[in-house]
Design a protein around this motif. Structure first.
Motif: not given
Lengths: 682, 123
Positions: A276-305
């Motif tokens: 179970e994840v700590g509530i604090k981390e979830r709150v922080r994660s939701v608060l700072r959630y932004k639609k990820p920039a396309l560049l970040l998305l592409l870069a992380s997807a590439a690294v993932c691959m």
């Protein structure tokens, strides 16, 4: 069980590298969308589940099979010494000697020590697995018992007095269970969260993760992976819920999360909830959630691959082929017990343990293409050999290397991209050709060396066509006459390797010669070491003496003295170099000096003739240029002294000379070639 | 008499009994089977719990109340049980879960974090 355990253990270790890579990825790409993390755990799961994987050159896995299970390919009882094949030097250098000492097989032991250990480990593993599974089963049964009191609220949503946190249960028809005591405004958000779980199929992934953890319970990294998977699932789910929410609604959602967390844990999808994840981390994660920039998305997807490709695939399996080099071996070819079949059109061999330098040869066992593969390839550490081969053919591997030690030595060659099988020994090294071997004491057919085969081939050519290895022609009168010549295979120059002596003395005078051939392993060809008038007398100190074909010049009669050439074997040049030419001047034959030079005025130098027999001797050092220089004149006593200096203490070699007949050529192992030219009959 | 706590479903079951008492337990099984989709044993289990709590009594298969509905609700603050099964988990699991429980200070801190967050998100 121990076999299965070793397999699982190997899978676990290889997966550990992937887990570590995913951990690094999470550290570097903290801002990457969380579903990408979940995807990576999926890759880890695949690696943990799938016992097979593709081989790829991009693989960063140190080894496909870190702990080798069995050394014997044919399942025979073999000394069982475990090897950790990690390809990490520190492991190989420290762990393997330790394993060898601890677990090496003693004759007196009925079972190898490691087999005892793996047997025990296998049982412990099984027990752990049963415990984990049993625990989950018991938790599940208890939970189901409580859920009997649940009452359906709407659709697949149930409420229950007996549970403290919302969760999803069921794989095929999942149901959302809510505690009955939820405050009014909260249910809406909680249901949204649970529905997001359902859409993400988390009710499949989490139990699957637990199942894998049951199998890999002994691996701490798998525990880390499971716990992080549970966190990532929650974070990704939150992400999905709040993606399109305005900030006020996000805040409301977070307050529900918080009030839930204050009561009890939020989500219990699996009987085990300690990921179970700590509530604090979830709150922080939701608060700072932004639609990820396309560049970040592409870069992380590439690294993932990249991570997937690098760690999901095994490195192309490298086979280590061992060849036993007998004690004192100098130039004999030694064969591996295994046969290899290239998966591609070229193979690269690496010199491995024990192999300083040597030559490597591929001998086709099953090949469709007509290809001799008779080239020998120089191989030494750091200098891999790439050989173009026929894909799908089977080859034996031969090694020629020196073993000056008194004990047999094992040398290794590594090769990738091949299939391997144990040589059946019934198939002969040369494709299709029957090869006759000597029966050794042990009753095994000894393989013919490349050298013997090459000599056999040369003899067949001399016998059948009258051609020398360099292509020049002998004085040839058909097989019947050729058979009157003779040959020998012996180490005449004492270089440690056998030479071929071809004594062609049945022909016309000018065509008679004795050839000494050596064998060049690297290029698989014969080369001349000496050509002289037969018969050459070989001495065991490297000298060779050949009489002149004609007793000419001012030399004494044949019954007194016959001129001769002396050769000495030069190790560096690997051939006989002219050492001296010795002839005589018999004053009874001519009083004037022999020509050239023309000493018309000169007389036989009686003052040099100390023994007064009227005969002086010329010792021309090195290659005689044909000049009778008086500087080279000596008396009989001096000649005897000189001869003694050269050959004293040495003994003439007794060379077993055989007639050049078919019966004598066949044992060398080279099959009789078919000759195109019409054979003289009879 | 100490406060008796009932869960939402328990309360609905209790209401069902108060409405019809005296009622046979077999009739309650039928009623809950329709209303809650419960099995026989479940109906009996929950009934026994209600009896154990001292609200009802079962005499030869006939269920009657010891406390009337009005008395019960007059005394209860109608607070539902939130964690009736706490402690039923094995101790070693509890050890894992305990550290995720929030302290009051932590909760306050997180609440402040949520409140502070403005439309632009947390910086």
């Amino acid at each position: 069980m121990s076999d299965v355990f070793l397999k699982v253990f190997n899978m676990s270790i290889t997966a550990s590298w992937l887990i570590l890579a995913v951990l690094c990825f999470r550290l570097v790409f903290r801002r990457a969308p969380k579903w990408l993390n979940c995807l990576l755990w999926g890759v880890v799961a695949f690696r943990l589940v799938c016992p097979f994987s593709l081989e790829s050159d991009f693989s960063l896995q140190p080894s496909a099979q870190p702990v080798r299970m069995a050394t014997a390919a044919d399942g025979e009882a073999q000394p069982y010494i475990p090897v950790v094949d990690s390809h990490l030097e520190i492991v190989e250098n420290n762990i393997n000697p330790m394993l060898r000492e601890t677990f090496s097989y003693q004759q007196s032991d009925s079972v190898a020590p490691l087999q005892v250990v793996t047997f025990a480990a296998g049982n412990v593993w099984l027990a752990g697995m049963l415990f984990m599974a049993g625990f989950a089963a018991v938790s599940m049964i208890r939970l189901r018992g409580r859920l009997r009191e649940a009452v359906r609220c709407r659709k697949n949503i149930y409420i229950c007095d007996n549970v403290s946190s919302p969760f999803i249960l069921g794989v095929i028809r999942p149901r959302i269970y809510l505690p009955s005591a939820l405050p009014k405004g909260e249910a809406e958000y909680i249901v949204a969260h649970e529905k997001a779980h359902l859409r993400r199929k988390d009710h499949w992934w989490k139990p699957l993760g637990y199942l894998l953890l049951c199998v890999h319970w002994f691996n701490p990294l798998c525990w880390a992976a499971y716990i992080l998977l549970c966190r990532d699932i929650e974070l990704a789910c939150d992400e999905k819920v709040v993606k399109d929410m305005p900030i006020q609604e996000k805040k409301a959602y977070l307050r529900v999360l918080l009030s839930c967390a204050q009561r009890k844990r939020m989500v219990l999808m699996c009987p085990l909830a300690f990921g179970e994840v700590g509530i604090k981390e979830r709150v922080r994660s939701v608060l700072r959630y932004k639609k990820p920039a396309l560049l970040l998305l592409l870069a992380s997807a590439a690294v993932c691959m990249i991570i997937a490709v690098c760690f999901l695939t095994n490195p192309p399996r490298e086979y280590r082929i061992g060849v036993t080099i007998p004690a004192g071996n100098t130039g004999e070819i030694c064969y591996a017990d295994e046969e290899i079949c290239p998966k591609g059109s070229s193979l690269t061999f690496y010199a491995g343990e024990g192999l300083g330098d040597g030559t490597l040869q591929l001998i086709p066992v099953e090949a469709a293409e007509e290809n001799a593969y008779d080239e020998a390839w120089y191989i030494t550490p750091g200098m891999p050999v790439k050989i173009e081969v026929e894909k799908g053919a089977w080859f034996r591997l031969g090694i020629v290397t020196e073993n000056p030690t008194g004990a047999d030595k094992e040398v290794y060659v590594s090769v990738k991209n091949v299939d391997m099988r144990v040589s059946s020994h019934t198939e002969e090294p040369e494709s299709g050709f029957p090869v006759l071997g000597d029966i050794s004491e042990s009753g095994q057919i000894q393989e013919k060396t490349a050298r013997e085969l090459a000599y056999g081939k040369a003899l067949w050519e001399a016998y059948l066509t009258g051609t020398l290895p360099d292509g020049s022609s002998l004085d040839y009168q058909g097989e019947k006459e050729a058979a009157k010549n003779s040959f020998a295979v012996a180490d005449v120059d004492k270089d440690g390797e056998q030479e071929l002596l071809l004594i062609w003395d049945n022909g016309i005078m000018a065509g008679r010669a004795e050839y000494v051939f050596g064998y060049d392993e690297a290029q698989d060809r014969l080369y001349e070491k000496l050509v002289e008038w037969p018969l050459i007398r070989f001495y065991d100190n490297g000298f060779a003496v050949a009489d002149w074909s004609h007793n000419q010049g001012p030399s004494a009669p044949w019954d007194v003295f016959w001129p001769y050439n002396v050769y000495r074997y030069d190790t560096e040049k690997d051939g006989y170099l002219p050492y001296a030419t010795v002839t005589s001047w018999d004053s009874s034959i001519r009083d004037t000096p022999p020509d050239p030079p023309f000493y018309s005025e000169g007389h036989f130098p009686k003052d040099l003739d100390q023994d007064g027999d009227g005969i002086l001797y010329y010792i021309f050092p090195g290659q005689w240029d044909g000049y009778y220089s008086d500087d080279c004149l000596v008396d009989g006593g001096e000649l005897a002294e000189w001869e003694n200096a050269c050959l004293g203490g040495a003994s003439r070699e007794d060379i077993a000379v055989q007639s050049l007949t078919e019966e004598n050529i066949i044992p060398l192992g080279y099959p009789k070639p078919s000759v195109e030219k019409p054979q003289p009959q009879g | 008499m100490s406060e008796i706590q009932l869960g939402v479903i328990e309360a609905r079951y209790a209401d069902m009994i108060w409405e019809r008492e005296p009622v046979t337990s077999s009739e309650l099984v039928k009623l809950t089977a329709v209303a809650f989709n419960w099995k026989r044993t479940t109906a009996h289990n929950v009934l026994r719990r209600l009896i154990d709590k001292g609200i009802f009594q079962n005499e030869n298969g006939v269920v009657t109340s010891k406390i009337s509905r009005e008395d019960f609700y007059a005394r209860q603050s109608r607070q539902y049980v939130e964690d009736t099964f706490a402690g039923s988990l094995p101790a070693f699991i509890a050890a894992f879960t305990q550290n995720t429980k929030l302290t009051a200070e932590e909760a306050a801190e997180i609440r402040e974090m949520i409140d502070r967050a403005q439309t632009g998100g947390e910086k």
